[in-house]
Design an enzyme around this catalytic site. Structure first.
Site, PDB file in Angstrom:
ATOM      1  N   LYS A 140       0.839  -1.208   0.000  1.00 30.10           N
ATOM      2  CA  LYS A 140       0.000   0.000   0.000  1.00 30.10           C
ATOM      3  C   LYS A 140       0.871   1.254   0.000  1.00 30.10           C
ATOM      4  O   LYS A 140       0.577   2.227  -0.700  1.00 30.10           O
ATOM      5  CB  LYS A 140      -0.958  -0.019   1.214  1.00 30.10           C
ATOM      6  N   GLN A 158      -5.047  -1.951   9.410  1.00 33.34           N
ATOM      7  CA  GLN A 158      -4.819  -3.235   8.766  1.00 33.34           C
ATOM      8  C   GLN A 158      -5.376  -4.375   9.630  1.00 33.34           C
ATOM      9  O   GLN A 158      -5.044  -4.486  10.807  1.00 33.34           O
ATOM     10  CB  GLN A 158      -3.308  -3.438   8.513  1.00 33.34           C
ATOM     11  N   ASP A 208     -11.238   2.227   3.487  1.00 38.94           N
ATOM     12  CA  ASP A 208     -11.459   0.781   3.318  1.00 38.94           C
ATOM     13  C   ASP A 208     -12.945   0.493   3.094  1.00 38.94           C
ATOM     14  O   ASP A 208     -13.313  -0.609   2.689  1.00 38.94           O
ATOM     15  CB  ASP A 208     -10.989   0.013   4.570  1.00 38.94           C
TER      16      ASP A 208
END
Ligand code: NAP
Length: 289
Positions: A52, A96, A119
């Site tokens: 990322k 995460q 997200d």
């Protein structure tokens, strides 16, 4: 059969994002800024976050990595989330997953400002997606829709079967496919579904997202169907340096000759998931979601 090349498509989209970033910054705006919160040292999570950060660099975004040890207190994470929510120099951030067992994942997700939830996991974004309002859509379904659009797959009136109903893949995928802009007729299958073989074989568009390597075989695929393989299971391999390789949910070799379009694993959905996070971050920098 035509291959749906997720790697090439993601590369093209990155070029488009880079051009937009150049336009923003030449107009005096700062570049989009994404932060990732990483807890512990899980190998998979470490490499996902590293990708990322690398993706951000490639398109000219600013990125920040915020690390905590495995034994971090939930309250400390909630405080950090609050700080990130209020940071005007930050457009979006991700926590995460998975997190250690002593941390309540859902509580953390719900603490994220929905306007920075790139997200797309916050219930507000999920709810907005369901009723078709502007929202951050979770990366994998977003990437798949983008692939279908760019490969000009006819979706209107088509039967779409999705195998898997997780909150990050199957369920949001089903919502997107049934929206008026896509107009597919959707069936969501799961581990309690009966007659799964027949159901899959009736699909014009089959999306396999169950995480069971080689589960979808030729007898489960209709002649001419479009097959999207989301599965990425690490299996041991003597042929790679890492000692493992990724296997999809579809037996590619027997299914490919039957369908009109198919995504490979790797190089199909995976790169599109990565690029979708960048698209969401760009959206966060440009719009008020
Ligand atoms: P998950 O949370 O484990 O969900 C799997 C789903 O598949 C569940 O709904 C489960 O049904 C269903 N299922 C499992 N076995 C089944 C069977 N034999 N028949 C019918 N349904 C079955 O998995 P996920 O997070 O959605 O991920 C799915 C796969 O996609 C994994 O391989 C994952 O690594 C991969 N993935 C790839 C990307 C990418 O970017 N390429 C991104 C995300 C995930 P129940 O609900 O009844 O248990």
């Amino acid at each position: 059969m035509q291959l749906i090349d997720g790697k090439a498509t993601a590369k093209a989209i990155k070029g488009e994002i880079r051009a937009e970033v150049e336009e923003l910054t030449s107009g005096g705006q700062r570049p989009p800024h994404l932060a990732a919160v990483l807890v512990g040292h899980d190998g998979g999570s470490e490499s996902y976050v590293a990708f990322k950060i690398k993706d951000c660099e490639e398109v000219g975004f600013r990125s920040s990595l915020i690390r905590f040890e495995d034994d971090v207190n939930e309250r400390v994470l909630l405080e950090k989330i609050n700080e990130l929510n209020n940071d005007p120099e930050l457009d979006g951030f991700i926590v995460q997953l998975p997190l250690p067992d002593h941390i309540n994942e859902q509580k953390l997700i719900e603490a994220i400002d929905p306007g920075k939830d790139v997200d797309g996991f916050h219930p507000v974004n999920v709810g907005k997606t369901v009723i078709g309002l502007p929202s951050f859509v979770s990366a994998t379904p977003y990437g798949i829709v983008e692939l279908l659009k760019r490969y000009k797959v006819e979706t209107s009136g088509k039967n779409c079967v999705i195998v898997g109903r997780s909150n990050i893949v199957g369920r949001p995928m089903s919502i997107l496919m049934s929206q008026k802009s896509i107009n597919a007729t959707v069936t969501v299958a799961h581990s309690r579904t009966r007659n799964l073989e027949e159901l899959c074989a009736s699909a014009d568009i089959l999306i396999a997202a169950l995480g069971s390597p080689g589960f979808i075989k030729a007898n489960m695929v209709k002649e001419g169907a479009v097959v999207i393989d989301v599965g990425t299971t690490r299996v041991p391999s003597t042929e790679t340096k890492s000692g493992f390789r990724l296997r999809g949910d579809v037996v590619f070799d027997e299914v490919a000759s039957k369908c009109s379009l198919i995504t490979p694993v790797p190089g199909g959905v995976g790169p599109m998931t990565r690029v979708s996070l960048l698209l969401n971050t760009l959206k966060a920098a440009k719009e008020n979601i």
